[in-house]
Design an enzyme around this catalytic site. Sequence first.
Site, PDB file in Angstrom:
ATOM      1  N   GLU A  98       0.856  -1.196   0.000  1.00 51.52           N
ATOM      2  CA  GLU A  98       0.000   0.000   0.000  1.00 51.52           C
ATOM      3  C   GLU A  98       0.886   1.238   0.000  1.00 51.52           C
ATOM      4  O   GLU A  98       1.752   1.396   0.865  1.00 51.52           O
ATOM      5  CB  GLU A  98      -0.957   0.028   1.188  1.00 51.52           C
ATOM      6  CG  GLU A  98      -1.872   1.242   1.149  1.00 51.52           C
ATOM      7  CD  GLU A  98      -3.100   1.141   2.040  1.00 51.52           C
ATOM      8  OE1 GLU A  98      -3.817   2.156   2.157  1.00 51.52           O
ATOM      9  OE2 GLU A  98      -3.343   0.063   2.606  1.00 51.52           O
ATOM     10  N   GLU A 102       4.456   5.428   3.838  1.00 54.48           N
ATOM     11  CA  GLU A 102       3.764   6.658   4.222  1.00 54.48           C
ATOM     12  C   GLU A 102       4.755   7.588   4.930  1.00 54.48           C
ATOM     13  O   GLU A 102       5.316   7.218   5.964  1.00 54.48           O
ATOM     14  CB  GLU A 102       2.599   6.345   5.157  1.00 54.48           C
ATOM     15  CG  GLU A 102       1.884   7.559   5.721  1.00 54.48           C
ATOM     16  CD  GLU A 102       1.319   8.468   4.639  1.00 54.48           C
ATOM     17  OE1 GLU A 102       1.738   9.638   4.574  1.00 54.48           O
ATOM     18  OE2 GLU A 102       0.472   7.988   3.858  1.00 54.48           O
ATOM     19  N   ASP A 120       9.774   8.124   1.190  1.00 60.13           N
ATOM     20  CA  ASP A 120       9.293   8.131  -0.190  1.00 60.13           C
ATOM     21  C   ASP A 120       9.090   6.701  -0.701  1.00 60.13           C
ATOM     22  O   ASP A 120      10.030   5.898  -0.716  1.00 60.13           O
ATOM     23  CB  ASP A 120      10.321   8.861  -1.054  1.00 60.13           C
ATOM     24  CG  ASP A 120       9.775   9.243  -2.414  1.00 60.13           C
ATOM     25  OD1 ASP A 120       8.920   8.504  -2.937  1.00 60.13           O
ATOM     26  OD2 ASP A 120      10.214  10.275  -2.954  1.00 60.13           O
ATOM     27  N   ASP A 148      -2.726  12.087  -3.021  1.00 60.86           N
ATOM     28  CA  ASP A 148      -2.803  13.545  -3.127  1.00 60.86           C
ATOM     29  C   ASP A 148      -3.059  13.919  -4.581  1.00 60.86           C
ATOM     30  O   ASP A 148      -2.278  13.555  -5.463  1.00 60.86           O
ATOM     31  CB  ASP A 148      -1.494  14.169  -2.646  1.00 60.86           C
ATOM     32  CG  ASP A 148      -1.635  15.657  -2.365  1.00 60.86           C
ATOM     33  OD1 ASP A 148      -2.353  16.327  -3.133  1.00 60.86           O
ATOM     34  OD2 ASP A 148      -1.045  16.138  -1.391  1.00 60.86           O
TER      35      ASP A 148
END
Length: 242
Positions: free
Chosen positions: A76, A101, A128, A150
């Site tokens: 994920e 994350e 990253d 985003d």
Amino acid sequence: MRSLLKLDIMPERLDHAIAIQRRRQLYGRRLGRGLTDELSRLIATKLPALRLDLSEAAPKPFSRLFSAPVDDVWLEIGFGGGEHMLWQAENYRQIGFIGCEPFLTGVAKLVRGVDEAGLQTVRLYDDDARDVLAWLPDASIGRVFVLFPDPWPKKRHRKRRFLNKEGLAMLARIMRQGAQLRFATDIAEYAEMVRSAIDQRGEFQPRPGLLPERPADWPLTRYAEKAIAAGRECRFFAFERR
């Protein structure tokens, strides 16, 4: 970088973070309103055991990355507060999960959930995701989640979107044949951009593409619930690696 120095909870990560910063810009936030004492403690004491060490080569077989035996590995990218990934890990105990994350508050919340559930099939990377994609072996991942990334709505910022041609090429390398890419967004223009990028590449096919409804094993995140409450339409997609 300032936030890492101020927190003073990950000194072993400073050299790595500096190298990442020099190589490329990581857009997005690292901290929200700051970490509570509890979340800071979780990052300091629990995260090191879960964090991927990218300075070492990926294990062979790759399933040895986890302390518990797993049948497959799912990834994920941008798990936010970790609700979706925690649900998946709790309901698919035979799967190993890697979560990326950079937002430390979300990382700490997921660390808490993993610790409370006693999960041994989760590894995390608090920086990253492209670093992890470069590190992963070819055809090592059976499913990828990119949920409500985003949208970078300003036209001059759209090159920052993850699911662009570069991002899809990186995913194509690490996903095995038949692997599924799940994507969700509440931004219609972003959805069309991704569908167009998929159509232009030969590595993925819409199977089925836009889903008529959200599958039962696709729990809503808090972001999705807020989007629905605000009247925005959430779109859910599934693509298959050819």
